[in-house]
Design a protein around this motif. Structure first.
Motif, PDB file in Angstrom:
ATOM      1  N   GLU A 484      51.892   9.792  18.112  1.00  0.00           N
ATOM      2  CA  GLU A 484      52.255   8.402  18.439  1.00  0.00           C
ATOM      3  C   GLU A 484      51.132   7.447  18.029  1.00  0.00           C
ATOM      4  N   MET A 485      49.897   7.862  18.265  1.00  0.00           N
ATOM      5  CA  MET A 485      48.754   7.050  17.849  1.00  0.00           C
ATOM      6  C   MET A 485      48.743   6.897  16.333  1.00  0.00           C
ATOM      7  N   SER A 486      48.931   7.980  15.621  1.00  0.00           N
ATOM      8  CA  SER A 486      48.938   7.929  14.157  1.00  0.00           C
ATOM      9  C   SER A 486      50.037   7.014  13.632  1.00  0.00           C
ATOM     10  N   ALA A 487      51.180   7.044  14.283  1.00  0.00           N
ATOM     11  CA  ALA A 487      52.325   6.255  13.827  1.00  0.00           C
ATOM     12  C   ALA A 487      52.115   4.758  14.013  1.00  0.00           C
ATOM     13  N   GLY A 488      51.037   4.379  14.643  1.00  0.00           N
ATOM     14  CA  GLY A 488      50.700   2.957  14.772  1.00  0.00           C
ATOM     15  C   GLY A 488      50.381   2.295  13.442  1.00  0.00           C
ATOM     16  N   ILE A 489      50.248   3.068  12.386  1.00  0.00           N
ATOM     17  CA  ILE A 489      49.967   2.487  11.072  1.00  0.00           C
ATOM     18  C   ILE A 489      51.185   1.747  10.517  1.00  0.00           C
ATOM     19  N   PHE A 490      52.361   1.982  11.115  1.00  0.00           N
ATOM     20  CA  PHE A 490      53.568   1.357  10.602  1.00  0.00           C
ATOM     21  C   PHE A 490      53.939   0.124  11.427  1.00  0.00           C
ATOM     22  N   ASN A 491      54.423  -0.899  10.746  1.00  0.00           N
ATOM     23  CA  ASN A 491      54.985  -2.059  11.432  1.00  0.00           C
ATOM     24  C   ASN A 491      56.346  -1.698  12.017  1.00  0.00           C
ATOM     25  N   GLN A 492      56.712  -2.381  13.102  1.00  0.00           N
ATOM     26  CA  GLN A 492      58.049  -2.193  13.654  1.00  0.00           C
ATOM     27  C   GLN A 492      59.076  -2.842  12.719  1.00  0.00           C
ATOM     28  N   VAL A 493      60.176  -2.128  12.493  1.00  0.00           N
ATOM     29  CA  VAL A 493      61.194  -2.579  11.538  1.00  0.00           C
ATOM     30  C   VAL A 493      62.531  -2.740  12.260  1.00  0.00           C
ATOM     31  N   ALA A 494      63.124  -3.918  12.138  1.00  0.00           N
ATOM     32  CA  ALA A 494      64.435  -4.154  12.748  1.00  0.00           C
ATOM     33  C   ALA A 494      65.526  -3.526  11.887  1.00  0.00           C
ATOM     34  N   PRO A 495      66.509  -2.856  12.498  1.00  0.00           N
ATOM     35  CA  PRO A 495      67.617  -2.299  11.713  1.00  0.00           C
ATOM     36  C   PRO A 495      68.297  -3.385  10.877  1.00  0.00           C
ATOM     37  N   GLY A 496      68.605  -3.047   9.638  1.00  0.00           N
ATOM     38  CA  GLY A 496      69.235  -4.010   8.753  1.00  0.00           C
ATOM     39  C   GLY A 496      68.259  -4.862   7.969  1.00  0.00           C
ATOM     40  N   SER A 497      66.952  -4.677   8.205  1.00  0.00           N
ATOM     41  CA  SER A 497      65.953  -5.462   7.473  1.00  0.00           C
ATOM     42  C   SER A 497      65.987  -5.101   5.991  1.00  0.00           C
ATOM     43  N   LEU A 502      56.033  -2.323   5.405  1.00  0.00           N
ATOM     44  CA  LEU A 502      55.955  -1.072   6.168  1.00  0.00           C
ATOM     45  C   LEU A 502      54.602  -0.850   6.815  1.00  0.00           C
ATOM     46  N   ILE A 503      53.514  -1.088   6.091  1.00  0.00           N
ATOM     47  CA  ILE A 503      52.178  -0.680   6.529  1.00  0.00           C
ATOM     48  C   ILE A 503      51.466  -1.802   7.265  1.00  0.00           C
ATOM     49  N   ASN A 504      50.900  -1.472   8.408  1.00  0.00           N
ATOM     50  CA  ASN A 504      50.033  -2.378   9.151  1.00  0.00           C
ATOM     51  C   ASN A 504      48.654  -2.341   8.492  1.00  0.00           C
ATOM     52  N   LEU A 618      67.768   4.840   8.721  1.00  0.00           N
ATOM     53  CA  LEU A 618      68.270   3.567   9.241  1.00  0.00           C
ATOM     54  C   LEU A 618      69.244   2.986   8.218  1.00  0.00           C
ATOM     55  N   LYS A 619      70.464   2.746   8.636  1.00  0.00           N
ATOM     56  CA  LYS A 619      71.509   2.258   7.728  1.00  0.00           C
ATOM     57  C   LYS A 619      71.178   0.855   7.237  1.00  0.00           C
ATOM     58  N   ASP A 620      71.361   0.626   5.953  1.00  0.00           N
ATOM     59  CA  ASP A 620      71.210  -0.697   5.332  1.00  0.00           C
ATOM     60  C   ASP A 620      69.840  -1.313   5.599  1.00  0.00           C
ATOM     61  N   THR A 621      68.814  -0.494   5.625  1.00  0.00           N
ATOM     62  CA  THR A 621      67.458  -0.968   5.908  1.00  0.00           C
ATOM     63  C   THR A 621      66.519  -0.499   4.804  1.00  0.00           C
ATOM     64  N   SER A 622      65.652  -1.378   4.351  1.00  0.00           N
ATOM     65  CA  SER A 622      64.659  -0.998   3.341  1.00  0.00           C
ATOM     66  C   SER A 622      63.292  -1.545   3.723  1.00  0.00           C
ATOM     67  N   VAL A 623      62.258  -0.843   3.299  1.00  0.00           N
ATOM     68  CA  VAL A 623      60.873  -1.259   3.537  1.00  0.00           C
ATOM     69  C   VAL A 623      60.128  -1.188   2.212  1.00  0.00           C
ATOM     70  N   VAL A 624      59.029  -1.920   2.128  1.00  0.00           N
ATOM     71  CA  VAL A 624      58.213  -1.897   0.918  1.00  0.00           C
ATOM     72  C   VAL A 624      56.762  -1.632   1.284  1.00  0.00           C
ATOM     73  N   PHE A 625      56.037  -1.076   0.315  1.00  0.00           N
ATOM     74  CA  PHE A 625      54.615  -0.803   0.487  1.00  0.00           C
ATOM     75  C   PHE A 625      53.969  -0.851  -0.880  1.00  0.00           C
ATOM     76  N   ASP A 626      52.651  -0.943  -0.906  1.00  0.00           N
ATOM     77  CA  ASP A 626      51.910  -1.014  -2.157  1.00  0.00           C
ATOM     78  C   ASP A 626      51.164   0.287  -2.421  1.00  0.00           C
ATOM     79  N   SER A 627      51.037   0.623  -3.706  1.00  0.00           N
ATOM     80  CA  SER A 627      50.234   1.763  -4.133  1.00  0.00           C
ATOM     81  C   SER A 627      49.732   1.466  -5.537  1.00  0.00           C
ATOM     82  N   SER A 628      49.081   2.430  -6.129  1.00  0.00           N
ATOM     83  CA  SER A 628      48.574   2.244  -7.482  1.00  0.00           C
ATOM     84  C   SER A 628      49.706   2.281  -8.503  1.00  0.00           C
TER      85      SER A 628
END
Length: 660
Positions: A484-497, A502-504, A618-628
């Motif tokens: 649970e502590m490790s999972a704090g790296i993620f922002n909370q995401v509302a269904p349908g977003s 994604l990343i805090n 999560l139905k109809d939900t997408s998140v984005v993040f950055d990488s190389s």
């Protein structure tokens, strides 16, 4: 020893000003400058935990490193000697193993009778007066160790390493080495008169060597409790005329109360009557220093351990430990009437930059130059193969090969270490985090080792920090809270977003532990249970779903061994319920060394991620993040989650999308 009181008022500021190292004429220490007739200043200089670091060089990263190296420490020894009218130089052990030069000598070059090990060659240049053994001296076996010790131009002492079984009492033990030496020296007092003094030096190694190096020592050696050995031999040293007794304790500064066979026994050891000063090590810390504030039996301000002057001189040559004693001659005996202690560094930090404070001592470098060059060739040579590329481009969003291989090595290691202990039947889990995962490090700050040959220096890409392996025992509920502590790296995401971030960005990637040995899912619709500092912020939150062990829901009361590093096990990151009181195993090896050994033993490693964790769909939900941008070539290799290219991002990063 007499109580320690200063004969002259000396402020710490003026004292440290007088102690400052200088490439010009050294300033005398106040004890030398102000000693009266029948008073003498004795300086004890200590190196400890050198771990074969002669050169200021990181062999894993294959680049110079201004924070390490006996050649750097050595460059201030002459000036430091000049600050005192009388001095001795000692080494406190763990000089023989710990970096690739040590492995090169042991595994490639070898040690024949008459050979000189590069660390001993470098130490001989400096004129050491005495040394003792550390636990890592035994890593290559007794024969190798004694071949190395034979080249030393100074005595090596150890009072608690025995040949075979322990005798009825320590004085009857058949020891491998002399328990102590007594140096007959002359000291000048404040009036310039010379007096004879007998300086006793006695050494100790942690008895845990019998567990850590059982394969090399079982049936051949034994180790007596440190305090019991000291209680036997210190009075004998006094009987033989030692005026001053200094303990060379390759043992950390731990608890105050005595218990049998303590690993970190320096506080009860220093309390033994007849010991005047103690040099410590093993813990890779510097004392006096902020890490020891509030320790029972320790005065961090005055540099006292059980009321005796003490010091711990860092590790890898990072500091020179200094104990300054003001001695007074009372008839024919000497007594300590005042002391100061300091761990003097070879570098300083200004924000994130390392600033070297000293240069190299050329003759120390010359003593190991040939072996340094051979070591460079060694670390650049493959030691195994990897069947798949090792990269961390997606380490924050999916199970990842660079983290997977760390866990495989840690589990392999800890199972062997615990096989003959009370914890041998407990299930073993591994916690590991991605260290190179972009962020402030930039778009190139990722692990990237191609499939095929893997060299020792590549391990730096897998494991950035010189942590050591530790293991804790916790229950199923605590495993859940760790996640649970490790999972704090993620922002909370509302269904349908759509394309939610994604990343805090404020949550460090080195606190995103993946625990192998269990399977689980992360529900991003839930708030974080803990914030980045470990504070409980949403008690009802349950981001961790479907947590299973061995294919079944985890039992909240079942006990598990979790192997990790000293940072996490000691409370680093403020993970709930994870602190030193849960630690059941403290390894003598770094996580890097364990990975290297694992690769050597396996020959070809298979680091493919096993997808033991994923996001809840999560139905109809997408998140984005950055990488190389380099991550694009590995999109098809990611399991358990579908990642697609979402274009460019700022500051050289590429953007990626996950449709949950």
């Amino acid at each position: 020893m007499q109580s320690i009181t200063a004969p002259h008022p000396i402020s710490r500021r003026s004292l440290l000003g007088g102690l400052a190292a200088s490439s010009a004429l050294a300033m005398l220490h106040p004890f030398s400058a102000r000693a009266a007739a029948n008073q003498a200043h004795l300086r004890i200089m200590e190196t400890t935990d050198l771990h074969v670091h002669v050169f200021p060089y990181d062999y894993y990263g294959d680049k110079p490193n201004d924070t390490v190296g006996l050649a750097r420490t050595a460059s201030i020894i002459d000036a430091i000697r000049a600050e005192a009218t009388n001095s001795v130089l000692v080494d406190n052990g763990d000089f023989l193993q710990g970096n690739p030069m040590g492995d090169y000598i042991a595994y490639k070059r070898g040690m024949k009778e008459g050979d000189l090990h590069p660390i001993i060659a470098a130490m001989n240049v400096l004129g050491y007066d005495c040394g003792t053994l550390g636990n890592h001296e035994f890593n290559y076996g007794l024969d190798f160790m004694f071949n190395v010790l034979n080249g030393a131009n100074f005595p090596i002492v150890c009072a608690n390493l025995t040949r075979g079984a322990l005798a009825a009492n320590a004085r009857e033990d058949a020891l491998f080495l002399k328990p102590y030496v007594i140096l007959d020296r002359k000291v000048k007092d404040g009036a310039g008169q010379e007096h004879a003094i007998r300086i006793g030096l006695i050494g100790f190694v942690p008895p845990q060597i019998m567990t850590w190096d059982a394969k090399n020592l079982e049936g051949k050696a034994n180790a007596r409790d440190i305090v019991k050995a000291a209680e036997a031999f210190v009075p004998q040293m006094r009987e033989e005329g030692a005026d001053i007794v200094v303990a060379l304790s390759h043992s950390g500064i731990g608890q105050q109360d005595y218990a049998e066979n303590l690993e970190n026994a320096s506080v009860p050891l220093a309390a033994i009557d007849g010991i005047d000063a103690i040099v410590t090590g093993h813990s890779h810390l510097d004392f006096p220093g902020p890490k020891f504030e509030g320790f029972a039996g320790v005065d961090n301000t005055k540099g006292l351990i059980s009321g005796k002057p003490g010091v711990m001189g860092g590790f890898w040559g990072s500091h020179l430990g200094l104990i300054d004693l003001l001695l007074e001659r009372d008839g024919t005996a000497w007594r300590v009437i005042s002391s100061t202690s300091e761990a003097r560094p070879i570098y300083r930090r200004e924000e994130k930059k390392v600033i070297a404070q000293v240069g190299d001592k050329a003759d120390v470098l010359a003593a190991a130059q040939k072996d340094h060059e051979a070591t460079l060739a060694y670390v650049r040579t493959p030691v195994g193969k990897t069947s798949a590329p090792l990269y961390s481009y997606f380490a924050l969003v999916a199970d990842d090969p660079s983290v997977q291989i760390v866990s495989q090595a840690q589990i392999w290691y800890i199972r062997d270490m615990l096989k003959d202990t009370e914890h041998k039947d407990l299930p073993v889990l591994s916690a590991a985090a991605p260290f190179k995962a972009g962020g402030r490090g930039g778009a190139d700050y990722y692990t990237d080792v191609p499939a095929g040959d893997i060299a020792i220096k590549n391990v730096a890409d897998l494991y950035l920090y010189p942590n050591t392996v530790q293991a804790v025992v916790i229950d199923g509920d605590q495993v859940r809270n760790w996640l649970e502590m490790s999972a704090g790296i993620f922002n909370q995401v509302a269904p349908g977003s759509v394309d939610a971030e994604l990343i805090n960005a404020g949550f460090p990637s080195y606190n995103f532990d993946v625990i192998d040995g269990v399977t689980y899912e992360i529900d991003l619709t839930q708030p974080a249970k803990f914030d980045k500092d470990g504070n409980l912020v949403s008690a009802a939150a349950t981001r961790i779903q479907n947590l299973q062990f061995d294919g079944k829901p985890i039992d909240p009361t079942q006990r598990f061994v979790v192997v990790t590093n000293n940072y996490r096990a000691g409370g680093g990151g403020n993970f709930p319920d994870i602190a030193s009181d849960k630690v059941i195993f403290v390894a003598p090896d770094t996580n890097r060394d364990v990975i290297v050994r694992y690769i050597v033993e396996q020959g070809t490693i298979n680091p493919s991620a096993d997808a033991n964790w994923k996001f809840v769909r999560l139905k109809d939900t997408s998140v984005v993040f950055d990488s190389s941008p380099k991550a694009r070539q590995f999109l098809s290799q990611v399991k358990a989650v579908a990642i697609e290219d979402a274009g460019e991002s700022a500051e050289g990063f590429a953007r990626f999308r996950i449709k949950l």
